[in-house]
Design a protein around this motif. Structure first.
Motif, PDB file in Angstrom:
ATOM      1  N   ALA A 161       0.687  -0.816  -0.262  1.00  0.00           N
ATOM      2  CA  ALA A 161       0.266   0.034   0.122  1.00  0.00           C
ATOM      3  C   ALA A 161       0.792   1.106   0.158  1.00  0.00           C
ATOM      4  O   ALA A 161       1.934   1.239   0.886  1.00  0.00           O
ATOM      5  N   MET A 195      -4.644  -0.450   3.810  1.00  0.00           N
ATOM      6  CA  MET A 195      -3.058  -1.115   4.943  1.00  0.00           C
ATOM      7  C   MET A 195      -3.643  -2.276   4.925  1.00  0.00           C
ATOM      8  O   MET A 195      -2.400  -3.005   5.648  1.00  0.00           O
ATOM      9  N   VAL A 229       3.491  -0.636   3.766  1.00  0.00           N
ATOM     10  CA  VAL A 229       3.479   0.222   3.880  1.00  0.00           C
ATOM     11  C   VAL A 229       4.021   1.218   3.181  1.00  0.00           C
ATOM     12  O   VAL A 229       4.996   0.878   4.504  1.00  0.00           O
ATOM     13  N   VAL A 279       4.661   5.305   3.225  1.00  0.00           N
ATOM     14  CA  VAL A 279       3.368   6.351   3.849  1.00  0.00           C
ATOM     15  C   VAL A 279       3.664   7.813   4.111  1.00  0.00           C
ATOM     16  O   VAL A 279       5.350   7.259   4.894  1.00  0.00           O
ATOM     17  N   ALA A 306      -1.334   3.007  10.017  1.00  0.00           N
ATOM     18  CA  ALA A 306      -0.659   2.445  10.208  1.00  0.00           C
ATOM     19  C   ALA A 306      -0.121   1.543  10.890  1.00  0.00           C
ATOM     20  O   ALA A 306      -0.718  -0.394  11.134  1.00  0.00           O
ATOM     21  N   ARG A 341       0.792  -2.471  10.918  1.00  0.00           N
ATOM     22  CA  ARG A 341       1.202  -2.929   9.171  1.00  0.00           C
ATOM     23  C   ARG A 341       2.644  -2.420   9.676  1.00  0.00           C
ATOM     24  O   ARG A 341       3.016  -1.417   9.950  1.00  0.00           O
ATOM     25  N   MET A 389       5.525  -0.398   8.561  1.00  0.00           N
ATOM     26  CA  MET A 389       5.790   0.234   6.922  1.00  0.00           C
ATOM     27  C   MET A 389       7.266   1.511   7.430  1.00  0.00           C
ATOM     28  O   MET A 389       8.411   1.036   8.044  1.00  0.00           O
TER      29      MET A 389
END
Length: 382
Positions: A191, A262, A268, A270, A279, A284, A286
């Motif tokens: 994502a 997400m 992810v 971001v 997140a 998640r 990230m």
């Protein structure tokens, strides 16, 4: 007597936060009227927007300077209207550079001024504490380390937790999110969240696409989800895709659905901001990245107190997720950092535990706690 409450919110996240607060206050004051500057979620709760929230959505010092004259005119007009027809209280939801100016002048005239969401004084501009103390009647803090800073400065303060922690489940349903988004197969799902502002898309879209190209070379069965909040940001990302038309990438643009994207993702990417906290609450792995104008970045780095910009790292008081920022944010560096989460399963599992503890600490029934802190200032008006 109808209780009249003025509010200002200037971002999508502030609009959501303020809408929850309006709903909670209406449970105690069903006939209350809310008005000022706000977005669509606030309006759905009956808020009267004299100006739309996006008027306040500026990005960095340079952008703020470009829009100063218009913003200053709106702020002065709003102050005059509120002094001419006094509300029971004023609530500034984030937007500190806009709202604190108003709050000080309203407070001086005897109108309670509540600020919801502490400015990031724990990260930078800590010298503003004295000015905040003069401006606000009460500060509502989202994070547990903030209240002590205000108590030291003599500011009435309440810790109310973060509303997203109330909304998001402790264990998100990845299989359900993938089914809803019709994602099948075993390849990794990324994502990519480049931000909600147009300026963020201009700074990050090309880098995100080039990062996806590197990851696709390494993982030919990878999929990339790019949720975008507005038609304008979608157009900017599509323009960037056309600049990279020579590369065929499995990028799927979503209109909204950032939370679903997400949850469905393995990793992810971001932009720094509230999405980093989202997140984290969705557990998640990230990588946080950000690019702004070079002069804005120099000013921010010079004034910074903490070595991190991402909320997950600030809340953990250590780097639990990589931050790859500004000139360091090359497609190669971002791809390597994202790949690191796919290859180190033990590290990813440890991160879930860290984020779960964080979630529990922030889950405080925020809207009700905030309403309880505000109601005493409305006595005599109900």
């Amino acid at each position: 007597m109808v209780v009249r409450i003025a509010m200002v919110a200037g971002e999508a996240s502030s609009d959501l936060l303020a809408s929850h607060l309006i709903r909670a206050l209406k449970r105690h004051l069903p006939d209350a009227e809310f008005f000022g500057i706000g977005g669509p979620k606030m309006q759905a709760e009956g808020f009267k927007a004299w100006w739309p929230a996006e008027k306040l959505s500026v990005h960095g010092y340079v952008d703020a300077l470009k829009n100063y004259r218009e913003l200053s005119g709106i702020r002065r007009s709003l102050l005059n209207r509120l002094l001419a027809d006094r509300p029971a209280a004023f609530i500034g939801v984030d937007a500190p550079d806009f709202s604190l100016w108003l709050e000080r002048r309203l407070k001086d005239k005897g109108i309670p001024a509540i600020h919801f969401v502490s400015p990031s004084i724990w990260a930078w501009r800590r010298g503003r504490l004295k000015g905040i103390a003069r401006s606000v009647s009460h500060m509502l803090c989202l994070f547990p380390f903030e209240p002590e800073l205000y108590r030291t400065a003599g500011v009435p303060v309440s810790y109310v937790g973060h509303p997203l922690a109330d909304v998001f489940p402790l264990k998100p349903d990845q299989a359900g999110a993938r089914e809803m988004l019709q994602i099948t197969g075993d390849g990794p799902v990324f994502a990519f969240l480049p931000g909600s502002r147009q300026s963020e898309l201009r700074n990050l879209a090309d880098t995100y696409i080039a990062t996806a190209a590197i990851l696709h070379e390494r993982h030919p069965d990878a999929r990339f989800l790019v949720p975008l909040a507005t038609r304008e940001t979608r157009m900017l990302f599509e323009d960037a895709l056309r600049r990279h038309a020579h590369v065929d990438l499995p990028i799927r643009i979503l209109f909204g659905h950032a939370t679903d994207a997400m949850i469905a993702a393995d990793v992810v990417l971001v932009a720094s901001g509230t999405a980093t906290l989202e997140a984290a609450l969705l557990k998640r792995p990230m990588v946080i990245t950000y690019k702004i104008g070079k002069w804005s970045y120099r000013l921010m780095r010079r004034m910074a107190y903490l070595p991190w910009v991402g909320l997950p790292n600030v809340l953990a008081n250590r780097e639990v997720v990589p931050e790859v920022l500004q000139d360091a944010a090359t497609p190669q560096a971002l791809a390597d950092a994202l790949d690191g989460w796919l290859t180190d399963k033990a590290r990813a599992a440890e991160l879930v535990e860290v984020f779960t503890d964080m979630h529990l600490q922030l889950r405080q029934n925020t809207a009700d706690k905030a309403a309880a802190a505000i109601l005493p200032y409305l006595r005599g008006h109900a």
